[in-house]
Design a protein around this motif. Structure first.
Motif, short mmCIF file in Angstrom:
data_model
loop_
_atom_site.label_atom_id
_atom_site.label_comp_id
_atom_site.label_asym_id
_atom_site.label_seq_id
_atom_site.Cartn_x
_atom_site.Cartn_y
_atom_site.Cartn_z
N ASP A 13 -14.02 -2.67 16.70
CA ASP A 13 -13.67 -1.25 16.62
C ASP A 13 -13.14 -0.87 15.24
O ASP A 13 -13.04 0.31 14.92
N ILE A 14 -12.78 -1.87 14.44
CA ILE A 14 -12.24 -1.62 13.10
C ILE A 14 -13.33 -1.92 12.07
O ILE A 14 -13.93 -3.01 12.09
N ASP A 15 -13.59 -0.97 11.21
CA ASP A 15 -14.60 -1.16 10.17
C ASP A 15 -14.09 -2.06 9.07
O ASP A 15 -12.89 -2.12 8.79
N TYR A 16 -15.02 -2.73 8.41
CA TYR A 16 -14.71 -3.47 7.19
C TYR A 16 -14.55 -2.47 6.05
O TYR A 16 -15.28 -1.48 5.98
N THR A 17 -13.59 -2.73 5.18
CA THR A 17 -13.40 -1.93 3.97
C THR A 17 -13.36 -2.87 2.77
O THR A 17 -13.05 -4.05 2.91
N ARG A 29 -11.17 -6.50 7.38
CA ARG A 29 -10.95 -5.73 8.61
C ARG A 29 -9.46 -5.89 8.89
O ARG A 29 -9.02 -6.95 9.31
N ILE A 30 -8.66 -4.87 8.61
CA ILE A 30 -7.21 -4.94 8.81
C ILE A 30 -6.91 -4.76 10.29
O ILE A 30 -7.15 -3.69 10.85
N LEU A 31 -6.37 -5.79 10.91
CA LEU A 31 -6.04 -5.73 12.34
C LEU A 31 -4.67 -5.14 12.57
O LEU A 31 -4.46 -4.40 13.53
N ASP A 34 1.90 -4.04 7.98
CA ASP A 34 3.25 -3.56 7.73
C ASP A 34 3.24 -2.99 6.32
O ASP A 34 3.32 -3.75 5.35
N PRO A 35 3.08 -1.67 6.17
CA PRO A 35 2.94 -1.10 4.83
C PRO A 35 4.19 -1.25 3.96
O PRO A 35 4.08 -1.37 2.75
N GLU A 36 5.36 -1.29 4.57
CA GLU A 36 6.59 -1.43 3.78
C GLU A 36 6.70 -2.82 3.18
O GLU A 36 7.14 -2.98 2.05
N ALA A 37 6.30 -3.84 3.92
CA ALA A 37 6.39 -5.22 3.44
C ALA A 37 5.11 -5.64 2.71
O ALA A 37 5.06 -6.72 2.15
N ASN A 38 4.08 -4.78 2.76
CA ASN A 38 2.79 -5.06 2.12
C ASN A 38 2.18 -6.37 2.64
O ASN A 38 1.73 -7.21 1.87
N VAL A 39 2.20 -6.54 3.96
CA VAL A 39 1.57 -7.70 4.60
C VAL A 39 0.66 -7.22 5.72
O VAL A 39 0.84 -6.12 6.24
N ALA A 40 -0.29 -8.08 6.10
CA ALA A 40 -1.25 -7.68 7.12
C ALA A 40 -1.81 -8.91 7.82
O ALA A 40 -1.72 -10.03 7.32
N THR A 41 -2.40 -8.65 8.97
CA THR A 41 -3.25 -9.61 9.65
C THR A 41 -4.65 -9.05 9.50
O THR A 41 -4.88 -7.86 9.73
N ARG A 42 -5.59 -9.90 9.07
CA ARG A 42 -6.91 -9.37 8.77
C ARG A 42 -8.00 -10.42 8.98
O ARG A 42 -7.73 -11.61 9.07
N ILE A 43 -9.22 -9.91 9.03
CA ILE A 43 -10.41 -10.74 8.94
C ILE A 43 -11.00 -10.45 7.57
O ILE A 43 -11.20 -9.28 7.21
#
Length: 115
Positions: A13-17, A29-31, A34-43
């Motif tokens: 459901d999430i597009d690749y960017t 693909r950002i799953l 946390d924009p404040e900490a600049n971290v993410a779970t992604r593919i």
């Protein structure tokens, strides 16, 4: 702020960017983010032939765990190729990359700050 709460959903459901660095052959693909900490779970996906050399060696101020789901890529600095089923856990400041891949690669990554 922390990463948001999500119940199971299809990741398709999430597009690749295009990732930072603007290489259209390297997408994410950002799953969860946390924009404040600049971290993410992604593919993360590198298309066949992708090369991140223009970005140079990477270092982050966060922890990064990476599991290779499909394909393989080569850390150009180390001269080592890593394949599907392999895992890395990188503490803040650990240098890695740049990367290139002939066949393409897809990874699952979790990034976070220890508290």
């Amino acid at each position: 702020m922390a990463k948001p709460e999500f119940e199971f959903f299809p990741v398709t459901d999430i597009d690749y960017t295009i990732c930072p660095g603007d290489n259209p052959a390297v997408t994410e693909r950002i799953l969860a983010r946390d924009p404040e900490a600049n971290v993410a779970t992604r593919i993360l996906r590198y298309e066949p032939g992708a090369d991140s050399s223009p970005m140079g060696v990477q270092k982050h101020d966060f922890w990064e765990e990476v599991y290779i789901l499909e394909g393989s890529f080569t850390d150009i600095t180390l001269g080592e190729t890593f394949t599907a089923g392999m895992y890395a856990c990188r503490p803040p400041g650990m240098p890695h990359g740049p990367w290139r891949t002939d066949e393409g690669v897809v990874t699952f990554e979790v990034r976070y700050h220890s508290r």
